[in-house]
Design a protein around this motif. Structure first.
Motif, PDB file in Angstrom:
ATOM      1  N   GLY A 187       0.834  -1.240  -0.227  1.00 45.36           N
ATOM      2  CA  GLY A 187      -0.119  -0.019  -0.047  1.00 45.36           C
ATOM      3  C   GLY A 187       0.723   1.339   0.041  1.00 45.36           C
ATOM      4  O   GLY A 187       2.092   1.236   0.078  1.00 45.36           O
TER       5      GLY A 187
ATOM      6  N   ARG B 276       5.394  -2.522  -0.641  1.00 47.28           N
ATOM      7  CA  ARG B 276       4.820  -1.035  -0.063  1.00 47.28           C
ATOM      8  C   ARG B 276       5.640  -0.039  -0.884  1.00 47.28           C
ATOM      9  O   ARG B 276       6.670  -0.108  -1.357  1.00 47.28           O
TER      10      ARG B 276
ATOM     11  N   LYS C 236      -3.970   5.136   3.776  1.00 43.52           N
ATOM     12  CA  LYS C 236      -5.233   4.346   4.334  1.00 43.52           C
ATOM     13  C   LYS C 236      -4.666   3.874   5.722  1.00 43.52           C
ATOM     14  O   LYS C 236      -3.521   3.819   5.962  1.00 43.52           O
TER      15      LYS C 236
END
Length: 211
Positions: free
Chosen positions: A19, A144, A211
């Motif tokens: 993410g 990531r 997030k």
């Protein structure tokens, strides 16, 4: 050194694996960002506590809040022209301002009506943002994503002279930790303590896909 440090292997258990994340060391007043320079620039900054001398206000400068991404970029301080590794204690309000003004370095079809609109924003913006693959201590890509922020025009002047609380030379710390990487002793590796950073502005978090 005024950084909080912690075992890499311990932190690895806590960090998100994928993410978009701004991995950083921060508190209510400041956030740590990293830069690397040749000795003439880096030593001037540490000695005078601002960027000047050979530092060019006419060029964009990029800051990285993620320590290991910086180590990937500068080869743990071994690349020519990046021997002096700096930990810059940046005012958090300044970092928030950069994020609020930042324009993506590449076109995002869900954020900009057209490529032309995006190009106009880039042209008129003093802050740029870019997401790149994050890297492990050996320099290998991981899932990531890591952020870097570029400042120019009036914001590079603000960054260099007004937005900084303290500039630390952490080159010796970097060299010591690099030896653990070279020796394949990640259990001995100590790095700055980091966690995901979120803006105080939810619209910024959404735009940056945090997030």
């Amino acid at each position: 050194m005024k950084l909080n440090i912690k075992s890499y292997t311990e932190q690895l258990k806590e960090w998100p694996e994928k993410g978009h994340h701004i991995m950083a060391q921060y508190n209510d007043e400041e956030i740590i960002v990293y830069q690397s320079y040749r000795p003439s620039k880096g030593n001037f900054a540490v000695r005078n506590q601002y960027f000047g001398g050979d530092f060019k206000y006419t060029r964009m400068t990029w800051i990285k809040p993620n320590f290991l991404w910086m180590m990937y970029r500068n080869g743990w301080g071994t690349k020519e022209g990046q021997e002096v590794v700096l930990a810059v204690h940046l005012k958090r309000e300044a970092f928030e301002r950069y994020l609020s003004k930042a324009v993506y370095s590449n076109f995002q079809e869900d954020l900009y009506p057209s490529i032309e609109d995006w190009k106009n924003e880039v042209k008129n913006s003093s802050v740029r943002l870019q997401w790149d693959p994050d890297h492990d201590p050996y320099g290998a890509k991981i899932e990531r994503r890591a952020i870097q922020i570029g400042v120019r025009d009036e914001e590079i002047i603000n960054y260099a002279t007004k937005d900084i609380i303290k500039i630390e030379d952490i080159s010796e710390f970097v060299r010591t930790q690099h030896q653990h990487v070279l020796n394949n002793e990640l259990d001995k590796l100590i790095v700055p303590e980091e966690k995901p950073y979120f803006s105080k502005d939810e619209d910024v978090n959404k735009r940056l896909r945090l997030k």
